[in-house]
Motif scaffolding. Sequence first.
Motif, PDB file in Angstrom:
ATOM      1  N   ALA A 243      42.118  43.164  25.542  1.00  0.00           N
ATOM      2  CA  ALA A 243      41.888  42.200  26.635  1.00  0.00           C
ATOM      3  C   ALA A 243      40.520  42.509  27.241  1.00  0.00           C
ATOM      4  CB  ALA A 243      42.990  42.309  27.681  1.00  0.00           C
ATOM      5  N   LEU A 244      39.482  42.066  26.540  1.00  0.00           N
ATOM      6  CA  LEU A 244      38.118  42.438  26.919  1.00  0.00           C
ATOM      7  C   LEU A 244      37.435  41.355  27.732  1.00  0.00           C
ATOM      8  CD1 LEU A 244      35.817  44.532  26.447  1.00  0.00           C
ATOM      9  CD2 LEU A 244      35.090  43.101  24.546  1.00  0.00           C
ATOM     10  N   GLY A 281      37.472  49.956  37.476  1.00  0.00           N
ATOM     11  CA  GLY A 281      36.845  48.805  36.836  1.00  0.00           C
ATOM     12  C   GLY A 281      37.777  47.598  36.813  1.00  0.00           C
ATOM     13  N   ALA A 282      37.200  46.456  36.428  1.00  0.00           N
ATOM     14  CA  ALA A 282      37.930  45.187  36.470  1.00  0.00           C
ATOM     15  C   ALA A 282      39.090  45.132  35.467  1.00  0.00           C
ATOM     16  CB  ALA A 282      36.960  44.039  36.183  1.00  0.00           C
ATOM     17  N   HIS A 283      38.915  45.744  34.290  1.00  0.00           N
ATOM     18  CA  HIS A 283      39.950  45.601  33.252  1.00  0.00           C
ATOM     19  C   HIS A 283      41.264  46.271  33.645  1.00  0.00           C
ATOM     20  CE1 HIS A 283      36.252  44.618  31.096  1.00  0.00           C
ATOM     21  NE2 HIS A 283      37.020  43.869  30.324  1.00  0.00           N
ATOM     22  N   VAL A 284      41.139  47.494  34.181  1.00  0.00           N
ATOM     23  CA  VAL A 284      42.354  48.220  34.582  1.00  0.00           C
ATOM     24  C   VAL A 284      43.036  47.472  35.734  1.00  0.00           C
ATOM     25  CG1 VAL A 284      43.205  50.377  35.603  1.00  0.00           C
ATOM     26  CG2 VAL A 284      41.568  50.442  33.699  1.00  0.00           C
ATOM     27  N   GLU A 285      42.227  47.012  36.691  1.00  0.00           N
ATOM     28  CA  GLU A 285      42.796  46.253  37.813  1.00  0.00           C
ATOM     29  C   GLU A 285      43.540  45.016  37.291  1.00  0.00           C
ATOM     30  OE1 GLU A 285      42.683  47.120  41.062  1.00  0.00           O
ATOM     31  OE2 GLU A 285      43.860  45.355  41.616  1.00  0.00           O
ATOM     32  N   PHE A 286      42.870  44.266  36.437  1.00  0.00           N
ATOM     33  CA  PHE A 286      43.447  43.018  35.921  1.00  0.00           C
ATOM     34  C   PHE A 286      44.796  43.275  35.254  1.00  0.00           C
ATOM     35  CE2 PHE A 286      44.130  39.728  32.764  1.00  0.00           C
ATOM     36  CZ  PHE A 286      43.752  38.565  33.414  1.00  0.00           C
ATOM     37  N   LEU A 287      44.812  44.213  34.324  1.00  0.00           N
ATOM     38  CA  LEU A 287      46.057  44.407  33.565  1.00  0.00           C
ATOM     39  C   LEU A 287      47.148  45.096  34.386  1.00  0.00           C
ATOM     40  CD1 LEU A 287      44.817  45.076  29.924  1.00  0.00           C
ATOM     41  CD2 LEU A 287      45.798  43.003  30.877  1.00  0.00           C
ATOM     42  N   SER A 288      46.749  45.720  35.494  1.00  0.00           N
ATOM     43  CA  SER A 288      47.787  46.345  36.338  1.00  0.00           C
ATOM     44  C   SER A 288      48.692  45.272  36.954  1.00  0.00           C
ATOM     45  CB  SER A 288      47.150  47.215  37.434  1.00  0.00           C
ATOM     46  OG  SER A 288      46.610  46.404  38.463  1.00  0.00           O
ATOM     47  N   HIS A 289      48.225  44.015  36.973  1.00  0.00           N
ATOM     48  CA  HIS A 289      49.006  42.962  37.631  1.00  0.00           C
ATOM     49  C   HIS A 289      49.849  42.123  36.680  1.00  0.00           C
ATOM     50  CE1 HIS A 289      47.186  43.692  41.512  1.00  0.00           C
ATOM     51  NE2 HIS A 289      46.023  43.789  40.910  1.00  0.00           N
ATOM     52  N   VAL A 290      49.748  42.360  35.379  1.00  0.00           N
ATOM     53  CA  VAL A 290      50.568  41.554  34.464  1.00  0.00           C
ATOM     54  C   VAL A 290      51.695  42.414  33.896  1.00  0.00           C
ATOM     55  CG1 VAL A 290      48.636  40.026  33.910  1.00  0.00           C
ATOM     56  CG2 VAL A 290      49.145  41.961  32.394  1.00  0.00           C
ATOM     57  N   LEU A 314      48.624  51.821  36.186  1.00  0.00           N
ATOM     58  CA  LEU A 314      49.139  50.785  35.278  1.00  0.00           C
ATOM     59  C   LEU A 314      50.658  50.824  35.130  1.00  0.00           C
ATOM     60  CD1 LEU A 314      46.422  51.101  32.504  1.00  0.00           C
ATOM     61  CD2 LEU A 314      46.800  49.092  33.935  1.00  0.00           C
ATOM     62  N   ASP A 315      51.233  51.975  35.442  1.00  0.00           N
ATOM     63  CA  ASP A 315      52.679  52.121  35.227  1.00  0.00           C
ATOM     64  C   ASP A 315      53.292  52.947  36.350  1.00  0.00           C
ATOM     65  OD1 ASP A 315      55.192  52.164  34.053  1.00  0.00           O
ATOM     66  OD2 ASP A 315      54.688  53.801  32.668  1.00  0.00           O
TER      67      ASP A 315
END
Length: 456
Positions: A243-244, A281-290, A314-315
């Motif tokens: 998810a880049l 960073g943005a990627h970790v933040e983004f995927l933490s919400h899905v 993330l978990d």
Amino acid sequence: MTIQTTDTAASLAFAELDAYRELEAKQQPSWPDPAAVDAASAELAAQPPLVFAGEADLLRERLAAAARGEAFLLQGGDCAETFAAATADKIRDRVKTLLQMAVVLTYGASMPVIKVGRMAGQFAKPRSSDTETREGVALPAYRGDLVNGYDFTAESRTADPHRLVQGYHVSASTLNLIRAFTRGGFADLRQVHEWNKGFVSNPANQRYESLAAEIDRALRFMEACGVESAALTQTEFYVSHEALLLDYERPLTRVDSRTGQLYNTSGHMLWIGERTRDLDGAHVEFLSHVRNPIGVKLGPTASVDDALRLIDKLDPEREPGRLTFITRMGAGRIRDVLPGLLAGVRDAGATPLWVTDPMHGNGITTATGYKTRRFDDVMDELRGFFESHREAGTFPGGIHVELTGDDVTECLGGSENIDEAALETRYESLCDPRLNHRQSLELAFQVAEELKRIAR
Ligand code: PEP
Ligand code: CO
């Protein structure tokens, strides 16, 4: 009234998700025309989801079994899928290769194998440099078909947001074919011989043939006993990608009407690459919400503290199957760094799924300029992975490999002993070198041996 409440809940969920927009997003293209990105985004947001929330939940359950030591993950496919190679034959051969490897592993380990393709969305690539220079001419680097073209011209290398929409449609047709292959009779275990057909005859697929004969006998026996099971006639097959590119991932993230929770519907499992796993960073933040199952690549510099902080972010509930660490240490480093990482995470009471990517730490460039990997280094890292888990008392839960069903010459070695001179004969990857069909089967047989040692 109900609708309004749901809308409010959805807006709140999206507002939390959008926190990523304030953070640094590495490895994003510079789009020349922001209005065109907005238009592509709106078009994507209006498309149906590619995968369903319930499927992502089921994969999370399957991965939870692997985290407990009761299943094994096989994740594989191209380094970079291309739009041009999304043909029926190439997709079929990649699926066949993964099905064959899964059979070898299942039979060897007597354990369920979870099949996840790097497919139907693996179109965006992180690059070490923003530009590529050839004969004094510098142009934007190729970032994957979702962003720009591979041809070395200014036009082709310019980031084109229309590709975001095209990537969605290519993913949809790829996924459609995968679903047809794996649910519509092609993945029936009675087809175990068929999957081997069409590949150039070699010792690995001859060995596969005798295994297939044993499976046939076992199936006939079960049939005679009256055993019938859908598990024998179709298979679960999931898709995943890095998810880049957030301009692709964001519009495909949707609220699940059953639960009000967010799912990224661009793939069942999404992972964060080695270059974009910064905690703030943005990627970790983004995927933490899905809610999808999430992977994170961990290279040789990852510390126990990095891993634990990624788990917290993330978990936080430490939900089995939610988080997979995909380690890619390099054959020369894995035995030094992995055991400590495993022990540190184990001592903190966390049980992520641990998977090895024996490819990305083992890249070399030949004198003639080919990016390649030695099959022996890949196998050495794999063995180092199993050794490290034995040492730490943790479960080596899967493999993540770059492979193709095609007869390419991109990785050195294997039983056909591809040497440097042979690389140029069929080097087709636009990015990292992939194992060919035969090398993939060879790898599966060797991993099956390692799994048998655990089962004993
Ligand atoms: C990849 O999986 O193709 C990749 C770029 O890996 P990594 O993030 O581990 O370098
Ligand atoms: Co790669």
